[in-house]
Design an enzyme around this catalytic site. Structure first.
Site, PDB file in Angstrom:
ATOM      1  N   ASN A 173    -147.394  19.162  88.663  1.00 35.54           N
ATOM      2  CA  ASN A 173    -146.502  18.177  89.266  1.00 35.54           C
ATOM      3  C   ASN A 173    -146.890  16.725  88.983  1.00 35.54           C
ATOM      4  O   ASN A 173    -146.276  15.810  89.522  1.00 35.54           O
ATOM      5  CB  ASN A 173    -146.412  18.403  90.774  1.00 35.54           C
ATOM      6  CG  ASN A 173    -145.941  19.799  91.095  1.00 35.54           C
ATOM      7  OD1 ASN A 173    -146.704  20.596  91.629  1.00 35.54           O
ATOM      8  ND2 ASN A 173    -144.721  20.130  90.745  1.00 35.54           N
ATOM      9  N   ILE A 187    -145.314  11.286  88.721  1.00 30.79           N
ATOM     10  CA  ILE A 187    -145.470  12.250  89.810  1.00 30.79           C
ATOM     11  C   ILE A 187    -144.129  12.866  90.183  1.00 30.79           C
ATOM     12  O   ILE A 187    -143.133  12.161  90.331  1.00 30.79           O
ATOM     13  CB  ILE A 187    -146.081  11.566  91.048  1.00 30.79           C
ATOM     14  CG1 ILE A 187    -147.450  11.009  90.669  1.00 30.79           C
ATOM     15  CG2 ILE A 187    -146.176  12.515  92.224  1.00 30.79           C
ATOM     16  CD1 ILE A 187    -147.954   9.957  91.581  1.00 30.79           C
ATOM     17  N   CYS A 188    -144.127  14.183  90.334  1.00 26.66           N
ATOM     18  CA  CYS A 188    -142.941  14.909  90.784  1.00 26.66           C
ATOM     19  C   CYS A 188    -143.166  15.264  92.252  1.00 26.66           C
ATOM     20  O   CYS A 188    -143.911  16.187  92.576  1.00 26.66           O
ATOM     21  CB  CYS A 188    -142.740  16.168  89.947  1.00 26.66           C
ATOM     22  SG  CYS A 188    -141.289  17.117  90.435  1.00 26.66           S
ATOM     23  N   LEU A 189    -142.553  14.477  93.120  1.00 27.50           N
ATOM     24  CA  LEU A 189    -142.654  14.685  94.562  1.00 27.50           C
ATOM     25  C   LEU A 189    -141.311  14.259  95.143  1.00 27.50           C
ATOM     26  O   LEU A 189    -140.924  13.087  95.025  1.00 27.50           O
ATOM     27  CB  LEU A 189    -143.805  13.859  95.142  1.00 27.50           C
ATOM     28  CG  LEU A 189    -144.128  14.024  96.616  1.00 27.50           C
ATOM     29  CD1 LEU A 189    -144.534  15.459  96.937  1.00 27.50           C
ATOM     30  CD2 LEU A 189    -145.243  13.071  97.019  1.00 27.50           C
ATOM     31  N   ARG A 242    -138.272  10.329  95.300  1.00 29.39           N
ATOM     32  CA  ARG A 242    -137.007  10.170  94.580  1.00 29.39           C
ATOM     33  C   ARG A 242    -135.986   9.469  95.463  1.00 29.39           C
ATOM     34  O   ARG A 242    -135.801   9.845  96.622  1.00 29.39           O
ATOM     35  CB  ARG A 242    -136.438  11.533  94.180  1.00 29.39           C
ATOM     36  CG  ARG A 242    -137.254  12.239  93.160  1.00 29.39           C
ATOM     37  CD  ARG A 242    -136.540  13.515  92.720  1.00 29.39           C
ATOM     38  NE  ARG A 242    -137.503  14.409  92.109  1.00 29.39           N
ATOM     39  CZ  ARG A 242    -137.540  15.700  92.281  1.00 29.39           C
ATOM     40  NH1 ARG A 242    -136.663  16.293  93.058  1.00 29.39           N
ATOM     41  NH2 ARG A 242    -138.445  16.439  91.683  1.00 29.39           N
TER      42      ARG A 242
END
Length: 180
Positions: A102, A109-111, A115
């Site tokens: 992630n 960062i993928c959180l 978003r």
């Protein structure tokens, strides 16, 4: 620590030696309260560092996971809170290179909560706070691992294919890229 509080007091009629030089933004007013709340409620293994106590909108979060694949690593995140906070989420980048499904090797960062618009409904909302961001980042090293919707597809596929090899590669990255 929060010297911006002095500025707020003076803008509301409190007594200080010199008046503030400029008007205090809504973001900075929110951050005085939120930084105090965040610092009193940090997850285990997390420390916030402010290079300038008058600049609450830019700080580093150091995450040292107490368990899991990344145990023993020290991961530094740069957090910048934009002027249109709390309508817009903080901008976060990982400054420590690591092998993670992630977090890209470039620090993206993928959180969901970072978003602005999220399909799952878990994205940023004005009701979220800095402490939510900190807890979310900490959880990426524990229980919020997402191998089904990864940012680093290669890392996720590596985990699915060979967990032992994945663990070795995580350790290699920690040994190579952690500054102690």
């Amino acid at each position: 620590m929060i010297t911006l509080t002095k500025k707020l007091k003076s803008s509301k009629g409190g007594v200080l030696d010199e008046p503030p030089k400029k008007r205090i933004s809504i973001r900075d007013q929110l951050l005085v309260k939120e930084v105090s709340e965040m610092e009193s409620n940090l997850p285990e293994g997390c420390v916030a560092h402010f290079d300038d106590p008058d600049t609450l909108h830019c700080f580093r979060l150091v995450v040292t996971p107490p368990e899991g694949y990344w145990w023993g690593g020290v991961f530094v995140f740069r957090i910048n809170v934009p002027e249109d906070y709390n309508i817009a989420p903080p901008e976060v980048k990982c400054e420590t290179r690591l092998w993670h499904p992630n977090i890209s090797e470039e620090g993206e960062i993928c959180l969901s909560l970072l978003r602005q618009n999220s399909i799952d409904g878990l994205g940023w909302a004005p009701t979220r706070r800095l402490k939510d961001v900190v807890w979310g980042l900490s959880s990426l090293f524990m229980d919020l691992l997402n191998f089904d919707d990864p940012l680093n597809i290669e890392a996720a596929e590596h985990y699915q294919r060979d967990k032992e090899s994945f663990s070795r590669k995580v350790r290699e990255y920690i040994e190579k890229h952690n500054k102690r």
